[in-house]
Scaffold this motif. Structure first.
Motif, PDB file in Angstrom:
ATOM      1  N   GLY A 288       0.955   1.740  -4.607  1.00 55.79           N
ATOM      2  CA  GLY A 288       2.010   1.856  -3.600  1.00 55.79           C
ATOM      3  C   GLY A 288       3.285   1.148  -4.022  1.00 55.79           C
ATOM      4  N   SER A 289       4.347   1.390  -3.272  1.00 58.46           N
ATOM      5  CA  SER A 289       5.659   0.863  -3.645  1.00 58.46           C
ATOM      6  C   SER A 289       5.742  -0.648  -3.534  1.00 58.46           C
ATOM      7  CB  SER A 289       6.742   1.506  -2.773  1.00 58.46           C
ATOM      8  OG  SER A 289       6.507   1.172  -1.414  1.00 58.46           O
ATOM      9  N   SER A 290       4.950  -1.282  -2.688  1.00 56.09           N
ATOM     10  CA  SER A 290       4.986  -2.738  -2.583  1.00 56.09           C
ATOM     11  C   SER A 290       3.621  -3.335  -2.912  1.00 56.09           C
ATOM     12  CB  SER A 290       5.412  -3.152  -1.177  1.00 56.09           C
ATOM     13  OG  SER A 290       4.448  -2.720  -0.241  1.00 56.09           O
ATOM     14  N   SER A 291       2.900  -2.709  -3.831  1.00 54.39           N
ATOM     15  CA  SER A 291       1.563  -3.151  -4.205  1.00 54.39           C
ATOM     16  C   SER A 291       1.578  -3.882  -5.527  1.00 54.39           C
ATOM     17  CB  SER A 291       0.620  -1.955  -4.313  1.00 54.39           C
ATOM     18  OG  SER A 291       0.577  -1.254  -3.111  1.00 54.39           O
TER      19      SER A 291
ATOM     20  N   PRO B 148       3.431  -9.613  -3.333  1.00 57.36           N
ATOM     21  CA  PRO B 148       4.062  -8.328  -3.029  1.00 57.36           C
ATOM     22  C   PRO B 148       5.085  -8.526  -1.910  1.00 57.36           C
ATOM     23  CG  PRO B 148       1.894  -8.415  -2.075  1.00 57.36           C
ATOM     24  CD  PRO B 148       2.066  -9.666  -2.884  1.00 57.36           C
ATOM     25  N   ILE B 149       6.222  -7.886  -2.031  1.00 57.58           N
ATOM     26  CA  ILE B 149       7.289  -8.056  -1.050  1.00 57.58           C
ATOM     27  C   ILE B 149       7.650  -6.693  -0.467  1.00 57.58           C
ATOM     28  CG2 ILE B 149       9.688  -8.724  -0.731  1.00 57.58           C
ATOM     29  CD1 ILE B 149       9.311 -10.781  -2.903  1.00 57.58           C
ATOM     30  N   SER B 150       7.634  -6.609   0.841  1.00 58.27           N
ATOM     31  CA  SER B 150       8.087  -5.408   1.523  1.00 58.27           C
ATOM     32  C   SER B 150       8.501  -5.797   2.932  1.00 58.27           C
ATOM     33  CB  SER B 150       7.003  -4.337   1.563  1.00 58.27           C
ATOM     34  OG  SER B 150       5.969  -4.745   2.424  1.00 58.27           O
ATOM     35  N   ASN B 151       9.262  -4.943   3.559  1.00 58.12           N
ATOM     36  CA  ASN B 151       9.627  -5.166   4.949  1.00 58.12           C
ATOM     37  C   ASN B 151       9.631  -3.839   5.681  1.00 58.12           C
ATOM     38  OD1 ASN B 151      11.885  -4.026   3.887  1.00 58.12           O
ATOM     39  ND2 ASN B 151      13.289  -5.612   4.511  1.00 58.12           N
ATOM     40  N   ALA B 152       9.459  -3.915   6.980  1.00 52.50           N
ATOM     41  CA  ALA B 152       9.421  -2.706   7.802  1.00 52.50           C
ATOM     42  C   ALA B 152       9.901  -3.045   9.200  1.00 52.50           C
ATOM     43  CB  ALA B 152       8.006  -2.140   7.861  1.00 52.50           C
TER      44      ALA B 152
END
Length: 73
Positions: free
Chosen positions: A14-17, A29-33
């Motif tokens: 995945g894109s933030s995996s 891993p860094i992501s925000n939603a």
């Protein structure tokens, strides 16, 4: 402690995996939603009956500023 790893097949990441084989000190891993949900949105179960006759979700964000993720180290 080192390990011996055999064959590993990765179909997708995945894109933030993070995919790692071997020793590691820190994985981040860094992501925000931003999630908007109305009444009865996250109900789960078998045979649920949810009645929301007049329900609206306000998605207007006047300041456009949310909590940052740059200090999550």
């Amino acid at each position: 402690m080192p390990a011996i790893v055999g064959v590993a097949q990765v179909i997708s990441v995945g894109s933030s995996s993070i995919f790692n084989i071997g020793d590691v000190y820190k994985m981040m891993p860094i992501s925000n939603a931003k999630t908007f949900s109305g009444a009865g949105s996250f109900n789960t179960g078998d045979g649920m009956n949810v009645y929301n006759h007049l329900s609206t979700t306000n998605t207007y964000d006047s300041d456009n500023i949310d909590q940052g993720i740059w200090l999550n180290a």
